[in-house]
Design an enzyme around this catalytic site. Structure first.
Site, PDB file in Angstrom:
ATOM      1  N   GLY A 154       0.479 -44.736  47.413  1.00  0.00           N
ATOM      2  CA  GLY A 154       0.031 -46.191  47.109  1.00  0.00           C
ATOM      3  C   GLY A 154       1.632 -46.356  47.547  1.00  0.00           C
ATOM      4  O   GLY A 154       2.795 -45.793  47.899  1.00  0.00           O
ATOM      5  N   PHE A 202       6.481 -52.678  42.726  1.00  0.00           N
ATOM      6  CA  PHE A 202       7.967 -52.146  42.228  1.00  0.00           C
ATOM      7  C   PHE A 202       8.885 -51.249  43.416  1.00  0.00           C
ATOM      8  O   PHE A 202       9.027 -50.662  43.477  1.00  0.00           O
ATOM      9  CB  PHE A 202       8.105 -51.299  40.816  1.00  0.00           C
ATOM     10  CG  PHE A 202       8.278 -50.596  40.555  1.00  0.00           C
ATOM     11  CD1 PHE A 202       9.356 -51.756  39.151  1.00  0.00           C
ATOM     12  CD2 PHE A 202       9.331 -49.111  40.546  1.00  0.00           C
ATOM     13  CE1 PHE A 202      10.399 -50.648  38.671  1.00  0.00           C
ATOM     14  CE2 PHE A 202       9.877 -48.539  39.692  1.00  0.00           C
ATOM     15  CZ  PHE A 202      10.248 -49.366  39.254  1.00  0.00           C
ATOM     16  N   GLY A 203       7.805 -50.771  44.352  1.00  0.00           N
ATOM     17  CA  GLY A 203       8.120 -49.232  45.108  1.00  0.00           C
ATOM     18  C   GLY A 203       6.909 -48.129  45.315  1.00  0.00           C
ATOM     19  O   GLY A 203       5.950 -48.690  45.762  1.00  0.00           O
ATOM     20  N   VAL A 214       4.410 -45.393  45.284  1.00  0.00           N
ATOM     21  CA  VAL A 214       3.965 -44.815  44.385  1.00  0.00           C
ATOM     22  C   VAL A 214       3.343 -43.296  44.543  1.00  0.00           C
ATOM     23  O   VAL A 214       3.053 -43.139  45.613  1.00  0.00           O
ATOM     24  CB  VAL A 214       2.736 -45.003  43.577  1.00  0.00           C
ATOM     25  CG1 VAL A 214       2.044 -44.959  42.337  1.00  0.00           C
ATOM     26  CG2 VAL A 214       3.260 -46.854  43.003  1.00  0.00           C
ATOM     27  N   LYS A 230       6.476 -44.152  39.995  1.00  0.00           N
ATOM     28  CA  LYS A 230       6.843 -45.670  40.952  1.00  0.00           C
ATOM     29  C   LYS A 230       8.552 -45.299  40.902  1.00  0.00           C
ATOM     30  O   LYS A 230       9.246 -45.291  40.086  1.00  0.00           O
ATOM     31  CB  LYS A 230       6.881 -46.716  39.638  1.00  0.00           C
ATOM     32  CG  LYS A 230       5.328 -46.418  39.670  1.00  0.00           C
ATOM     33  CD  LYS A 230       4.578 -48.955  39.609  1.00  0.00           C
ATOM     34  CE  LYS A 230       3.207 -48.042  39.258  1.00  0.00           C
ATOM     35  NZ  LYS A 230       2.648 -48.710  40.053  1.00  0.00           N
ATOM     36  N   ASP A 278       0.104 -60.436  36.112  1.00  0.00           N
ATOM     37  CA  ASP A 278      -0.213 -59.807  37.427  1.00  0.00           C
ATOM     38  C   ASP A 278      -1.551 -58.990  37.837  1.00  0.00           C
ATOM     39  O   ASP A 278      -1.724 -57.695  37.705  1.00  0.00           O
ATOM     40  CB  ASP A 278       1.220 -58.613  37.957  1.00  0.00           C
ATOM     41  CG  ASP A 278       0.730 -58.380  39.252  1.00  0.00           C
ATOM     42  OD1 ASP A 278       0.641 -59.432  40.416  1.00  0.00           O
ATOM     43  OD2 ASP A 278       0.898 -57.000  39.804  1.00  0.00           O
TER      44      ASP A 278
END
Length: 379
Positions: free
Chosen positions: A86, A90-91, A93, A107, A202
């Site tokens: 994914g 954050f970036g 995964v 991550k 979030d």
């Protein structure tokens, strides 16, 4: 005379030692009680946790583990695309397998080394609960930053509801959705019970994962603290992520426990509809399900948006109470929204009643009003 004096001195010294020992035991018990406030009795067996979040704080027995980049590279086969599961805020995964045999989610993002990054990871890692995804550790090397989480095998609730991984039979029964909602609510309520309180910031359907037993686990708690400010596209049609933001967050960037409650209400709405809350329930493409719910006073027309895949697997009373709770959570006014502790209590009550009314006990089936008879049609 000297013997008497020695006895008196010895007795006094013993009393001093005894008093000192009692004071130490009281201090230890109070400190121990305070330290466990960050860990739920249903989460981890660790009994000592971090009390602060800045440099110089006393770390817990369950510290954030500092990983080496070589270890993470080996775990992901050099961050192979085959292990990419994914892409988030954050970036990238990645799924990884550590040397000791533990599956993890890693991550990864570009980033210069910073003490703030380490402090935040050390603050979040000790927070343990059955319904929270645990942050195991971190890494900073070669201008890259990594966060290492426990791996949750069944993916996100959003995938099961409307994503590529949705159930082959196309449904999650109402009782299953209630159980998932209750688990997620418990995870959020635990964050809000910490001292100092932690706001998720979030929360969304994509951040509620389910394990092999379909126990809900809230992911990315506090992750927005690594990301900085809130980016909102503007007055145009809201994105799937922005739809979860409370009005006070969009307008004033004001996060609180009540903004988490609003996000949870949108999550309940998606569980109810089986689709993204950005979907338009009317011919007007600028509409979305959240606006529709907030502007609808007549509960009888809510049957229009209930996921048809649910069939009649629920009672009218249970569904009505679920909808009433959802409506309260997405109140535009934060003061009118309930606390997460109340949401947990209500979902627990609704689920318990729903289980008793829709489960066959022996040869007797309770007489109930099923979902097919929900609300009288309005003309």
């Amino acid at each position: 005379m000297s013997r008497t004096l020695a006895a008196i001195v010895g007795g006094a010294a013993g009393v001093v030692v005894l008093v000192g020992l009692v004071i130490f035991l009281i201090w230890f018990c109070l400190s121990h009680k305070k330290s466990v406030s960050r860990t739920s009795e249903t989460g981890s067996s660790d009994q000592s946790v971090q009390e602060g979040r800045h440099v110089g704080i006393e770390l817990s027995l369950r510290e954030a583990r500092p990983f080496g980049m070589e270890e993470l590279s080996l775990a992901t086969k050099n961050f192979s695309d085959k292990n990419l599961i994914g892409v988030g805020k954050f970036g990238d995964v990645y799924k990884g397998l550590l040397n000791e045999g533990m599956l993890v989610a890693i991550k990864k993002r570009p980033g210069a080394p910073s003490q703030e990054f380490v402090d935040e990871a050390r603050y979040l890692s000790p927070i343990q609960h059955r319904n929270l995804v645990t942050l195991l550790g971190y890494c900073q090397e070669n201008f890259l930053q990594f966060l290492v989480y426990e791996y949750i095998p069944n993916g996100s609730v959003s995938n099961h509801l409307y994503g590529a991984g949705q159930f082959s039979d196309g449904k999650l029964e109402f009782k299953h959705r209630l159980a998932i909602a209750l688990g997620a609510a418990k995870g959020l309520a635990h964050l809000h019970s910490l001292s100092p309180r932690l706001v998720h910031k979030d929360f969304k359907t994509a951040n509620v994962l389910v394990d092999e037993n379909f126990v809900a686990k809230v992911a990315d708690a506090g992750l927005r603290n690594f990301l900085g400010g809130v980016d909102i596209a503007g007055p145009s049609r809201v994105t799937p992520d922005e739809i979860f933001l409370a009005p006070e967050v969009r307008e004033f960037r004001r996060f609180s426990e009540k903004s988490d409650v609003f996000s949870f209400g949108v999550f309940l709405l998606e569980l109810l509809c089986g689709q993204e809350a950005t979907t338009s329930p009317s011919p007007d493409p600028g509409d979305n399900l959240v606006d529709w719910v907030q502007n609808t006073q007549d509960y009888s027309i809510f049957s229009r948006i209930i996921d048809q895949r649910l069939g009649n697997s629920f009672t009218a009373e249970g569904m009505e109470e679920f909808i009433q709770l959802m409506v309260r959570c997405v109140e535009p006014s934060s003061e009118r929204r309930p606390a997460m502790s109340y949401v947990v209590m209500e979902l627990d009550r609704i689920l318990e009643k729903e289980m008793s009314l829709t489960t066959v006990m022996g040869e007797q089936t309770p007489t109930v009003t099923l979902g097919s008879q929900l609300f009288r049609a309005t003309k």
